[in-house]
Design a protein around this motif. Structure first.
Motif, PDB file in Angstrom:
ATOM      1  N   GLY A  70      14.330   5.562  22.627  1.00 42.33           N
ATOM      2  CA  GLY A  70      15.742   5.860  22.384  1.00 42.33           C
ATOM      3  C   GLY A  70      16.091   5.850  20.918  1.00 42.33           C
ATOM      4  O   GLY A  70      15.211   5.847  20.054  1.00 42.33           O
ATOM      5  N   GLN A  71      17.371   5.848  20.616  1.00 41.16           N
ATOM      6  CA  GLN A  71      17.821   5.823  19.233  1.00 41.16           C
ATOM      7  C   GLN A  71      18.240   4.414  18.800  1.00 41.16           C
ATOM      8  O   GLN A  71      18.478   4.175  17.627  1.00 41.16           O
ATOM      9  CB  GLN A  71      19.018   6.774  19.044  1.00 41.16           C
ATOM     10  CG  GLN A  71      18.620   8.235  18.866  1.00 41.16           C
ATOM     11  CD  GLN A  71      17.702   8.447  17.678  1.00 41.16           C
ATOM     12  OE1 GLN A  71      17.778   7.746  16.679  1.00 41.16           O
ATOM     13  NE2 GLN A  71      16.798   9.410  17.785  1.00 41.16           N
ATOM     14  N   SER A  72      18.373   3.503  19.771  1.00 39.06           N
ATOM     15  CA  SER A  72      18.846   2.153  19.445  1.00 39.06           C
ATOM     16  C   SER A  72      17.730   1.343  18.794  1.00 39.06           C
ATOM     17  O   SER A  72      16.560   1.500  19.137  1.00 39.06           O
ATOM     18  CB  SER A  72      19.309   1.458  20.723  1.00 39.06           C
ATOM     19  OG  SER A  72      19.361   0.077  20.494  1.00 39.06           O
ATOM     20  N   VAL A  73      18.103   0.497  17.828  1.00 38.46           N
ATOM     21  CA  VAL A  73      17.097  -0.371  17.226  1.00 38.46           C
ATOM     22  C   VAL A  73      17.205  -1.792  17.769  1.00 38.46           C
ATOM     23  O   VAL A  73      16.510  -2.682  17.311  1.00 38.46           O
ATOM     24  CB  VAL A  73      17.205  -0.402  15.685  1.00 38.46           C
ATOM     25  CG1 VAL A  73      16.641   0.863  15.103  1.00 38.46           C
ATOM     26  CG2 VAL A  73      18.610  -0.639  15.238  1.00 38.46           C
ATOM     27  N   TYR A  74      18.099  -1.995  18.721  1.00 36.04           N
ATOM     28  CA  TYR A  74      18.244  -3.338  19.307  1.00 36.04           C
ATOM     29  C   TYR A  74      17.466  -3.458  20.605  1.00 36.04           C
ATOM     30  O   TYR A  74      16.878  -4.467  20.905  1.00 36.04           O
ATOM     31  CB  TYR A  74      19.709  -3.653  19.627  1.00 36.04           C
ATOM     32  CG  TYR A  74      20.647  -3.437  18.493  1.00 36.04           C
ATOM     33  CD1 TYR A  74      20.791  -4.417  17.519  1.00 36.04           C
ATOM     34  CD2 TYR A  74      21.400  -2.285  18.395  1.00 36.04           C
ATOM     35  CE1 TYR A  74      21.660  -4.225  16.470  1.00 36.04           C
ATOM     36  CE2 TYR A  74      22.270  -2.097  17.348  1.00 36.04           C
ATOM     37  CZ  TYR A  74      22.392  -3.067  16.385  1.00 36.04           C
ATOM     38  OH  TYR A  74      23.243  -2.882  15.345  1.00 36.04           O
ATOM     39  N   VAL A  75      17.511  -2.380  21.396  1.00 35.83           N
ATOM     40  CA  VAL A  75      16.946  -2.448  22.735  1.00 35.83           C
ATOM     41  C   VAL A  75      15.778  -1.474  22.837  1.00 35.83           C
ATOM     42  O   VAL A  75      15.860  -0.347  22.359  1.00 35.83           O
ATOM     43  CB  VAL A  75      18.006  -2.058  23.798  1.00 35.83           C
ATOM     44  CG1 VAL A  75      17.590  -2.581  25.156  1.00 35.83           C
ATOM     45  CG2 VAL A  75      19.378  -2.556  23.409  1.00 35.83           C
ATOM     46  N   GLU A  77      13.282   5.960  12.992  1.00 36.39           N
ATOM     47  CA  GLU A  77      12.412   6.799  12.181  1.00 36.39           C
ATOM     48  C   GLU A  77      11.912   6.044  10.954  1.00 36.39           C
ATOM     49  O   GLU A  77      10.736   6.123  10.594  1.00 36.39           O
ATOM     50  CB  GLU A  77      13.164   8.054  11.764  1.00 36.39           C
ATOM     51  CG  GLU A  77      12.233   9.168  11.370  1.00 36.39           C
ATOM     52  CD  GLU A  77      13.000  10.421  11.036  1.00 36.39           C
ATOM     53  OE1 GLU A  77      13.967  10.733  11.736  1.00 36.39           O
ATOM     54  OE2 GLU A  77      12.619  11.074  10.049  1.00 36.39           O
ATOM     55  N   ILE A  78      12.833   5.296  10.314  1.00 38.14           N
ATOM     56  CA  ILE A  78      12.401   4.494   9.169  1.00 38.14           C
ATOM     57  C   ILE A  78      11.489   3.372   9.628  1.00 38.14           C
ATOM     58  O   ILE A  78      10.541   2.997   8.930  1.00 38.14           O
ATOM     59  CB  ILE A  78      13.617   3.937   8.401  1.00 38.14           C
ATOM     60  CG1 ILE A  78      14.505   5.077   7.927  1.00 38.14           C
ATOM     61  CG2 ILE A  78      13.187   3.136   7.197  1.00 38.14           C
ATOM     62  CD1 ILE A  78      13.825   6.033   6.987  1.00 38.14           C
TER      63      ILE A  78
END
Lengths: 251, 254
Positions: A30-35, A225-226
């Motif tokens: 996904g796009q989330s960096v938390y989950v 991405e980073i």
């Protein structure tokens, strides 16, 4: 396990945890960096199609090569010149020490003013100069310390045997100082790939190196991405570090 | 003339510093380059507005912030670094533990900072806070504190500790009265190596720190990049350079 070992384990874990988190989160779908939303390589694929990132990587690698070669050569030559001693050595060493301890912002800013007065446009060239200024004093001090350790009898013995100065340099002096030169080169590589402040002050509109690219993206927040880019860099650095450590153990 | 190379190299940098000094007494104008020339109609044209502006609350507050961040960071890093170094000397395989602690330090600082930013996302109160600055700066500066402390702790004469033990001193007393005083050289080195760079730190506070906490370095950055007031940035940089030179000269004497 002793009390001190438990404490050390905890600290080591705390230091490594953020990087683990970064690596794991780079594989999210996904796009989330938390989950974590499933496993995929799509952020890596995105990264390989990102031309900005590629330009940044290319520029950083160019700078890395230029800085390691230039900084090591310049630093070693400076150390030889200073080893000769005599007039002004102390002043020059003091000057190098000031360059070494100067905050990066001040170094970068001074060089910007210099290049501006000389009408030199910012670009790869100025970034290289900036990195040379940060890197060379480290190499000089490392090699200088080793040169001072060298017993003068070594060179004298070679001279007594009638060896030419050039051969003495290549077969006696250089092998002796090699460990310092190698650590100097490794240190320059580490400083160069990491150099954000000086490079951004001296970079032109077209030149963005990897740290700048990361910084600019990071200001807008953490993205998968980073995370992927950082993971790639981390792996590359680990490989270099392992090779360096192996080479170091051999002799 | 065998020293032409270092002379040229150091000289180039000193020229750069001279240009900073020159810019700091020029007047800021709306042109390119945004400064007045040193000579106008054959007369020397100098202004000291920038140096007077240094005493405004804006920069004095920033100086206070800088010193606060630097000193707190140095305190935390050196105390924890010393304790960790002490713990390492107490273990059976010190080199293994030293490597284990220092491995994350091999990672470039921007990556490390970035990785920590990812962690701060989980704790809301840490996002953009002074606490975050201190955590990241600690992670970045730990090697500079740990290595000198470890170097002098591992060279400590164990007979001193044993003598104190034989005399019946408690563990805490031995630590305070024998171990710490005998490793003070390592401690001062660590203090210098952490304090100097943390006073000039720009990237970490601006990335993870509280927006209201402004380091002097960020003022230079801002004056140069966003506002375009080169003379002001030069005046700030001159102060920074002067401070560095003073510290270096003081450090060389002792």
């Amino acid at each position: 396990m002793k009390k001190s070992e438990i404490l050390l384990t905890m600290v080591a874990m705390a230091m490594i945890l953020p990087m683990m988190n970064m690596i794991i989160m780079s594989f999210t779908a996904g796009q989330s960096v938390y989950v974590m939303e499933g496993f995929s390589f799509r952020h890596y694929l995105d990264l390989f199609q990102n031309t900005d990132a590629q330009h940044a990587i290319t520029l950083s690698l160019q700078l890395l090569a230029l800085t390691v070669v230039g900084g090591t050569l310049l630093g070693t030559c400076c150390a030889f010149a200073l080893k000769a001693g005599g007039w002004g050595t102390k002043t020059l060493l003091g000057g190098l020490l000031v360059m070494l301890t100067m905050p990066e912002v001040a170094t970068g800013f001074s060089l910007t003013m210099l290049f501006n007065q000389l009408n030199i446009d910012n670009g790869l060239m100025t970034m290289w100069m900036g990195q040379l200024v940060t890197v060379t004093p480290f190499v000089t001090f490392l090699v200088y310390a080793k040169l001072k350790e060298m017993p003068p009898s070594l060179v004298m013995a070679a001279q007594d045997m009638g060896v030419s100065p050039l051969r003495t340099l290549c077969h006696v002096v250089l092998p002796f100082i090699r460990p310092s030169v190698v650590s100097g080169a490794l240190l320059s590589a580490a400083l160069s790939i990491d150099d954000f402040v000086v490079s951004s002050m001296l970079s032109g509109p077209e030149s963005t190196n990897l740290p700048q690219f990361i910084y600019n993206s990071v200001r807008l927040g953490v993205t998968p991405e980073i995370n992927a880019l950082a993971t790639c860099m981390l792996i590359l650095i680990t490989i270099i570090a392992v090779i360096a450590a192996k080479r170091h153990q051999r002799p | 003339m065998r020293k032409w190379l270092p002379l040229l190299f150091v000289g180039l940098f000193m020229t750069a510093l001279a240009f900073v000094l020159k810019t700091s007494v020029a007047e800021s104008v709306n042109a390119m380059p945004p400064i007045t020339p040193l000579m106008v109609d054959g007369k020397v044209h100098l202004v000291d507005t920038q140096y007077r502006a240094l005493w405004s609350t804006r920069y004095l507050e920033s100086l206070l912030d800088t010193v606060r961040v630097g000193v707190v960071n140095t305190g935390i890093t050196v105390v924890v670094g010393y304790l960790l170094a002490f713990c390492i000397t107490q273990t059976r395989r010190p080199l293994l533990w030293l490597t284990l602690i220092l491995v994350p330090a091999c990672v470039p600082f921007l990556l490390r900072t970035y990785a920590w930013m990812g962690m701060f996302n989980y704790v809301d109160s840490l996002v953009q806070s002074d606490m975050a600055t201190h955590i990241v700066m600690f992670a970045n500066y730990l090697p500079f504190a740990l290595l000198p402390c470890y170097a002098s702790l591992s060279k400590l004469d164990t007979r001193l500790v044993n003598a104190a033990k034989d005399m019946g001193a408690s563990g805490f007393r031995i630590f305070c009265r024998v171990i710490v005083p005998n490793t003070r050289h390592g401690i001062t080195t660590a203090l210098g190596m952490v304090l100097l760079p943390s006073l000039g730190e720009y990237a970490i506070p601006s990335l993870v720190g509280h927006p209201a906490t402004k380091m002097l370095a960020s003022h230079i950055w801002e004056q140069y990049f966003s506002i375009g007031d080169w003379p002001m940035a030069s005046a700030l940089a001159t102060m920074m350079v002067l401070a560095t030179v003073l510290v270096v000269m003081k450090g060389k004497r002792t």
